[in-house]
Design an enzyme around this catalytic site. Sequence first.
Site, PDB file in Angstrom:
ATOM      1  N   LYS A  83       0.882  -1.176   0.000  1.00  0.00           N
ATOM      2  CA  LYS A  83       0.000   0.000   0.000  1.00  0.00           C
ATOM      3  C   LYS A  83       0.919   1.225   0.000  1.00  0.00           C
ATOM      4  O   LYS A  83       1.241   1.783   1.050  1.00  0.00           O
ATOM      5  CB  LYS A  83      -0.901  -0.049   1.238  1.00  0.00           C
TER       6      LYS A  83
HETATM    7  C1  LIG Z   1      -6.574  -0.675   0.717  1.00  0.00           C
HETATM    8  C2  LIG Z   1      -6.996  -1.168  -0.615  1.00  0.00           C
HETATM    9  C3  LIG Z   1      -7.958  -2.174  -0.773  1.00  0.00           C
HETATM   10  C4  LIG Z   1      -8.747  -2.738   0.400  1.00  0.00           C
HETATM   11  O1  LIG Z   1      -7.942  -3.357   1.323  1.00  0.00           O
HETATM   12  P1  LIG Z   1      -8.464  -3.627   2.808  1.00  0.00           P
HETATM   13  O2  LIG Z   1      -7.334  -4.306   3.451  1.00  0.00           O
HETATM   14  O3  LIG Z   1      -9.665  -4.482   2.687  1.00  0.00           O
HETATM   15  O4  LIG Z   1      -8.790  -2.307   3.397  1.00  0.00           O
HETATM   16  C5  LIG Z   1      -8.220  -2.642  -2.044  1.00  0.00           C
HETATM   17  N1  LIG Z   1      -7.588  -2.129  -3.118  1.00  0.00           N
HETATM   18  C6  LIG Z   1      -6.683  -1.150  -3.018  1.00  0.00           C
HETATM   19  C7  LIG Z   1      -6.031  -0.630  -4.238  1.00  0.00           C
HETATM   20  C8  LIG Z   1      -6.368  -0.635  -1.764  1.00  0.00           C
HETATM   21  O5  LIG Z   1      -5.490   0.347  -1.662  1.00  0.00           O
END
Ligand SMILES: *Cc1c(COP(=O)(O)O)cnc(C)c1O
Length: 308
Positions: free
Chosen positions: A159
Amino acid sequence: MGIDSEFIWFDGELVPFDQANVHVLSHTLHYGLGAFEGIRAYTQPDGTPGIWRLEEHLERFLDSIRMMRLDCAYSMDDLIEACKLVLNKNGFKSAYLRPIAFLGKGALGLGARGNPLHVVIAAWEWGAYMGEDGLKNGVRLRTSTFVRNHPNSTMQRAKVVGHYVNSIMARWEANDDGFDEALMLDQNGFVAEGTGENVFVARNGVVMTPPSLNILPGITRATMLELMKEEGIPCHARLFARDTFYVADEAFMVGTAAEVTPIRSVDRIVLGHNGETAPGPITARLQELYNKAVRGQHPSMTRYITVA
Ligand SMILES: *Cc1c(COP(=O)(O)O)cnc(C)c1O
């Protein structure tokens, strides 16, 4: 509902909201190398906040930092305590938590390696990410002209701050065209995900979701897979094209921010056979189970960290 709070955790200390500032020559501001998380705390039956799947989020946070080849000065335990402290000191019973690790001031240029890595954890009270109406009646998606980042162009499982340029281009394009959210395809034209949510699509009682190849493997996605297993709803992780949505019975998007949001239409094609409105039965069931689980009301799902 804004992003205000009283205190933000900044490199190990609680700092008043207005003093949690950074220098304009911070490295991450220029080049986007940094990592973040999105976590939610919900009020538990005893009235105290519980942070949903905190350890998994922090594990991904530390992994994202490592994938960017940066060193975090804080351990998992330090970060757990910091998240609790932020909630407690702000007096929040439910909140969205935003840890972020970013490179500060020192040198600029892409070769600079010695800048300090700052870690911040902020929290604020946040409602439905796609709006209350979206959560209830479903959102309208359009297929994006922006291709999801290639797995070898950046680390897709991380992320990373800079990844969200790709997501924002797609989201703004969709919004400017009158849609709520974008459906993003990968470099081969297969469905990947939303701009910050994973997607699921169902037909004849069978659910499909893209495998964790071309997506950010979400923690909410993992929760959905567990809940479907418990409920005996078959779900396959496999690649598929957008036409799957065009003939689907129902579909939904999931993420910590979006929770379980029904998808009403894709490219103006309304999902479902009889013009019935979203959510469909599987979506509604999973939405109900998820809303209970995160609030400590689902017997087999106890993966929240209490803050009291
Ligand atoms: C954060 C995110 C998600 C969802 O992830 P969770 O862990 O469920 O919050 C999905 N796709 C992208 C591109 C993200 O940045």
